[in-house]
Design an enzyme around this catalytic site. Structure first.
Site, mmCIF file in Angstrom:
data_model
loop_
_atom_site.group_PDB
_atom_site.id
_atom_site.type_symbol
_atom_site.label_atom_id
_atom_site.label_comp_id
_atom_site.label_asym_id
_atom_site.label_seq_id
_atom_site.Cartn_x
_atom_site.Cartn_y
_atom_site.Cartn_z
ATOM 1 N N ALA A 71 37.627 36.612 51.839
ATOM 2 C CA ALA A 71 37.059 37.869 51.758
ATOM 3 C C ALA A 71 36.376 37.832 52.446
ATOM 4 C CB ALA A 71 36.507 37.817 50.410
ATOM 5 N N THR A 72 36.139 37.275 53.804
ATOM 6 C CA THR A 72 35.237 38.013 54.801
ATOM 7 C C THR A 72 35.943 38.478 55.447
ATOM 8 O OG1 THR A 72 32.899 35.702 54.303
ATOM 9 C CG2 THR A 72 33.769 37.262 56.700
ATOM 10 N N ASN A 152 26.795 38.451 44.185
ATOM 11 C CA ASN A 152 27.291 36.786 44.360
ATOM 12 C C ASN A 152 26.055 36.119 44.130
ATOM 13 O OD1 ASN A 152 26.575 38.332 47.272
ATOM 14 N ND2 ASN A 152 25.926 35.897 47.577
ATOM 15 N N HIS A 202 39.451 30.998 46.864
ATOM 16 C CA HIS A 202 38.506 29.731 46.576
ATOM 17 C C HIS A 202 37.860 30.251 45.470
ATOM 18 C CE1 HIS A 202 34.814 30.108 49.124
ATOM 19 N NE2 HIS A 202 35.791 31.207 49.588
ATOM 20 N N THR A 242 50.618 32.858 62.246
ATOM 21 C CA THR A 242 51.172 31.788 61.027
ATOM 22 C C THR A 242 51.099 31.549 59.354
ATOM 23 O OG1 THR A 242 52.251 30.284 63.148
ATOM 24 C CG2 THR A 242 53.173 29.768 60.707
ATOM 25 N N CYS A 327 26.437 31.182 51.955
ATOM 26 C CA CYS A 327 26.626 31.149 53.414
ATOM 27 C C CYS A 327 25.545 31.051 54.613
ATOM 28 C CB CYS A 327 27.625 32.600 53.706
ATOM 29 S SG CYS A 327 29.035 32.446 52.634
#
Length: 376
Positions: A71-72, A152, A202, A242, A327
């Site tokens: 998401a960041t 959050n 995650h 990739t 974070c």
């Protein structure tokens, strides 16, 4: 055994997701960009299945799903990627809120340095941002409105539905940071007026290191987001590189299981919250966030007279909890979310976040309360 109560930071891996990923790490070799042999074609096929699984969860088209590292990165692509269009059209105003994750606030600071004007709407004391305040801030030159779905730190659900409805007929794009709500608050993310959605694997019992930006078409046109990096052309050139096939298939299965098992997970988390609140009622606590608007798996509390570091130390060996965003918690800076809510310094210094999930085992909440009481 220490019980993990920091699921807002990252969630345990679903066993079925782990099994699938191991197979693709160890047995199913192939680059989804290699089209000249069966290994590459098979990798491309399973990536497409995952794209469909992620899209289904938010009611979008598979072609609107762009895989990212999380998401960041998705937030950065959504916001910084719109900058060129904003400069070309003279739409240099952005509306967001004061309680956004740093993954939104810091890109907005970058845009301010590039000449954009940013309006940050404050929340109420209960952590809820009134939709009318957001909509009142929107102007004719507003490029994008960016509002997180679930906070959050507090777990408060923000009024995405009302904001989306109020933006009908307006040109401004609507971006939703859904890191904490993707797969957990399902229906609202299916609103077609939401142009851009950021999600992380995650947070829904999938692997770390993969996520998505859902870029919905409006009147058949994709949001005019430009890439931040170049080379290779993968993901419609919006996020080249990739593709990590094992991570993507894990994310896809996690999304499918989230959609399929939503009700059972929701009920399990509600049951845990009932146990937690019943036990914590024996303490003098302050709950930060409107209980009627909380997701069922998060509580942010302060205990009168206690510092969060002391509380976490007392709980060592019993449960793992947090005193803020994963974070930023290492910086020991006061929570910008709780400050924006207008909490006192003592409440902010004492705040701890408990977050669990359907995989959280039963444990003795009474022992948690007894340990905290020993500090009083």
């Amino acid at each position: 055994m220490v019980v993990y109560l920091d699921c807002n930071a990252t969630t345990p891996l679903e066993p079925a997701v782990q099994d699938l990923m191991v197979r693709h790490f160890c047995e199913e070799v192939g680059n989804a960009g290699s089209r000249t042999h069966e290994f590459g074609l098979q990798a491309k096929k399973v990536v497409q299945v995952a794209r469909e699984q992620v899209a289904s969860l938010v009611g979008s088209e598979p072609s609107e799903v762009v895989f990212t590292s999380g998401a960041t990165e998705s937030n950065n692509i959504a916001l910084l990627g719109l900058a060129e269009y904003g400069q070309q059209t003279g739409r240099l105003h952005i509306v967001s809120t004061a309680i956004e994750h740093k993954a939104v606030l810091e890109p907005l600071e970058v845009l301010e340095r590039r000449g954009f004007e940013v309006t940050l709407v404050p929340p109420n004391l209960d952590g809820f941002v009134p939709p009318e305040r957001v909509l009142e801030a929107v102007r004719s030159d507003t490029l994008v409105v960016s509002v997180m779905h679930v906070n959050n730190e507090t777990g408060v659900i923000q009024p995405i539905n009302e904001i989306a409805a109020g933006l009908e007929g307006l040109a401004a794009y609507l971006h939703v940071d859904a890191a904490q709500s993707f797969g957990k608050v399902v229906d609202e993310l299916r609103l077609p007026r939401i142009d851009l959605i950021s999600a992380s694997s995650h947070k829904i019992y999938g692997p770390v290191g993969v996520g998505a930006l859902i870029a919905r078409r409006r009147r058949y046109r994709r949001p005019p987001v430009e890439p931040l990096v170049y080379g290779g052309g993968q993901e419609r050139s919006l996020r080249p590189g990739t593709l990590p096939t094992p991570l993507i298939v894990g994310f896809g299965l996690a999304a499918e299981l989230a959609e399929k098992n939503f009700k059972a997970r929701h009920e399990r988390c509600l049951a845990i919250r009932s146990e937690a609140l019943a036990a914590l009622g024996n303490l003098k606590i302050s709950l930060h966030g409107d209980e009627a608007r909380l997701v069922p798996h998060v509580l942010n509390i302060s205990i009168d007279g206690l510092d969060s570091e002391a509380v976490m130390l007392s709980l060592k060996g019993l449960v793992a909890v947090s005193n803020g965003s994963a974070c930023t918690s290492a910086s020991y800076e006061p929570s910008h979310v709780l400050k924006a809510m207008g909490l006192s310094d003592a409440e902010i210094q004492g705040a701890i976040r408990l977050s669990w999930c359907h995989l959280t085992p039963d444990f003795d909440w009474g022992e948690l309360v007894r340990r905290i009481k020993s500090l009083l």
